[in-house]
Design an enzyme around this catalytic site. Structure first.
Site: not given
Ligand code: FPP
Length: 267
Positions: A32, A80
Site C-alpha cells: 500500500d 480497486n
Molecule cells: C496500492 O497502492 C497498490 C496497488 C493498488 C497496486 C499494486 C500493484 C503493483 C505494485 C504492481 C504489481 C504487478 C504485478 C504484475 C504483480 P495505492 O494506489 O492504493 O496507494 P495509495 O493508498 O497511496 O493511494
C-alpha cells in the site's frame, strides 16, 4: 558512504539477527501507498505503481534468499475498480507488461506464479498472458508467488460456500462432512499453508478484505513506509519483529505445571 553501501551494511547487520530456524514459510503483503508516494513527489500516481513493481522484485528476491517458500501479494482488490478508468487501465497494462518482461526470469528461478481472484472482467490480452505464465511455471517447485487480482476475501468465502452447497445438493458430499479442512481445500489458495506473517505498508491498520480465512492466526506487521520506499532492510525488520512474537494460537504459553498450581486460580 554511498546510500547503496549503507543499505548493504544495514542489511548484513539485520541478517545476522535472523533466526534461520524460524523463518516464515508464507508471507502475505498488502503493498500500500504507491499513490501517496507519487503525489508526495509531485508525480502522477502511475509512477508509484511503476516503482512498486521494482520493490516487489526486490522483496521476492529477499524472501527467497531468506528461505521463505510462498509470497502472496495484493495487487488489485475488487474495490480497486472504483478508481478512475485511467488508473485502472494503467494497472492492467502494467500487469501485462510486467508478465511479458519478467516471466522468463521468474521461470528460470524455478518460481511458480499463480493469479488468485476473478479474472473474468480483465481484457483478453491480460487473461492470455496470465494463463501462459501460469502454465509455463506450473511445475516449478522452489518458490510460489501468488498475485491476488480482482480478489476479495468475502467473495472467496461466499464462492466456497456456494460450491460446497452445490456438492451437497448433488449428493457428492454430505453436509456433515463440511469441515475446516474441506473448506480450506476449496479456497482459491488451494489449501496451501496459511501465511504466518502479514505485512502491510503505509501505516494503514486494516486487512481490507484480504485473505480473510487464511489470515486467522497470522501475525500482523504494519510498516509506516510507503510501498515504493519499502526494501530488503524493511522486510528484514518485519521478519525480526515476527520472530520476537509469541505465537500461542489461542492457547497459553507453555508453563511448568508448578506455575499453574501456584496461581491464584488453582484449587
Ligand atoms: C496500492 O497502492 C497498490 C496497488 C493498488 C497496486 C499494486 C500493484 C503493483 C505494485 C504492481 C504489481 C504487478 C504485478 C504484475 C504483480 P495505492 O494506489 O492504493 O496507494 P495509495 O493508498 O497511496 O493511494
Amino acid at each position: 558512504m554511498s546510500l547503496g553501501k549503507i543499505i548493504h551494511k544495514q542489511d548484513n547487520e539485520l541478517s545476522k539477527r535472523i533466526d534461520k530456524q524460524k523463518v516464515p514459510e508464507h508471507v502475505a503483503i498488502i503493498m500500500d501507498g504507491n499513490g501517496r508516494w507519487a503525489i508526495k513527489k509531485g508525480l502522477p500516481r502511475s509512477y508509484g505503481h511503476k516503482k512498486g513493481v521494482k520493490v516487489l522484485k526486490e522483496i521476492l528476491k529477499a524472501s527467497k534468499k531468506l528461505g521463505c517458500k510462498v509470497l502472496t501479494v495484493y495487487a488489485f482488490s475488487t474495490e480497486n475498480w472504483t478508481r478512475p478508468t485511467k488508473e485502472v487501465d494503467f494497472l492492467i497494462n502494467l500487469f501485462t507488461e510486467v508478465l511479458r518482461n519478467e516471466i522468463d526470469e521468474i521461470h528460470k528461478e524455478s518460481t511458480k506464479i499463480k493469479f488468485i481472484g476473478d479474472l473474468s472482467p480483465f481484457p483478453e490480452t491480460l487473461k492470455k498472458i496470465i494463463s501462459s505464465s501460469e502454465s509455463q511455471t506450473k511445475n516449478n517447485n522452489k518458490f510460489l508467488l501468488n498475485v491476488c487480482v480482482n480478489y476479495g476475501g468475502r467473495q472467496e468465502i461466499v464462492k466456497v460456500a456456494k460450491e460446497l452447497a452445490l456438492k451437497s445438493s448433488s449428493g457428492e458430499i454430505k453436509a456433515c462432512e463440511v469441515n475446516e479442512e474441506l473448506f480450506n481445500s476449496e479456497l482459491l489458495t488451494g489449501g496451501i499453508k496459511d501465511p504466518e506473517l502479514l505485512i502491510r505498508t503505509s501505516g494503514e491498520k486494516r486487512i481490507s478484505n484480504f485473505l480473510l480465512w487464511q489470515l486467522a492466526y497470522s501475525e500482523i506487521y504494519i510498516s509506516d513506509v510507503l510501498w515504493p520506499d519499502f526494501n530488503e532492510v524493511e522486510f528484514l525488520k518485519a521478519i525480526i519483529d515476527y520472530q520476537s512474537r509469541n505465537r500461542r494460537f489461542g492457547g497459553i504459553e507453555s508453563l511448568p505445571n508448578e506455575s499453574f498450581k501456584d496461581s491464584q486460580y488453582s484449587s
